[in-house]
Design a protein around this motif. Sequence first.
Motif, short mmCIF file in Angstrom:
data_model
loop_
_atom_site.label_atom_id
_atom_site.label_comp_id
_atom_site.label_asym_id
_atom_site.label_seq_id
_atom_site.Cartn_x
_atom_site.Cartn_y
_atom_site.Cartn_z
N UNK A 284 0.95 -1.21 0.07
CA UNK A 284 -0.18 -0.02 0.08
C UNK A 284 0.73 1.25 0.13
N UNK A 285 0.28 2.48 -0.49
CA UNK A 285 1.04 3.61 -0.36
C UNK A 285 -0.08 4.75 -0.32
N UNK A 286 0.45 5.73 0.34
CA UNK A 286 -0.05 7.28 0.38
C UNK A 286 0.10 8.26 -0.61
N UNK A 287 -1.01 8.99 -0.78
CA UNK A 287 -0.47 10.26 -1.70
C UNK A 287 -1.30 11.28 -1.33
N UNK A 288 -0.99 12.55 -1.17
CA UNK A 288 -1.61 13.83 -0.76
C UNK A 288 -1.87 14.58 -2.32
N UNK A 289 -3.23 14.68 -2.50
CA UNK A 289 -3.63 15.31 -3.51
C UNK A 289 -4.37 16.96 -3.02
N UNK A 290 -4.07 18.06 -4.05
CA UNK A 290 -4.76 19.15 -3.61
C UNK A 290 -6.10 18.82 -4.32
#
Length: 228
Positions: free
Chosen positions: A186-192
């Motif tokens: 799994x991985x996480x990404x921050x989006x505007x």
Amino acid sequence: MGFVEYYSAFKAYSDINSDEYRKRIENIEPLLMKFMKTRGRVLDLACGVGGFSFLLEDLGFEVVGLDNSKFMLEKAREFAKERESRVEFIEGDARQLPFENDSFDYVLFIDSLVHFEPPELSRVFREAARVLKPGGRFILQFTDLRTLLPVLMNGQVVGAEYWVNKVLPDPEEKTVVIEFQSEKDSFRVRFNVWGKVAVELLAKLYFRKIGEEKLNEHSYFQVYEPKK
């Protein structure tokens, strides 16, 4: 947490030879041709691995691709060698473009709003307007993430290998962290988080909108001319 993992995980962004990437191109190509009837010089802004750059080159345009990701540009240049492409790929900052005023007939900005906070995106739009020739066209495609968030939070979006496991918006929903999960990792990404209304209000500072198409419930294709 970052976009390298995100783009690597999804072939729709990282592999121009994949069915997923070809589907992206097939969805947008008719609209590009509708609004790009005259051949000219194109800046593919935040070009990624270059799929749309190569498409436009094949259709007779002179194309420059710009991105700030070494990872994506390396892949773009590998694909360019395979195709014997003459597209010029440049590492650079969309907020401070390394081009003279009035350098391009078209600026293409596909699916990249999520990388930029409001002050940053304002600079990107201003720079795009600056490098466009009078009467040139700014072509923008984006997902209205603000309307998509409730769908994501209900767990209704599932990919072929990865699925959305967690959606963690900040209290004001200006940004959102999305956790993608597969059977292996799994991985996480921050989006505007950008909504259609906010995008149009910001674009209005520098452009006049001359065309719009709705690609699906949450995705838009818009065409602008610079105010000059």
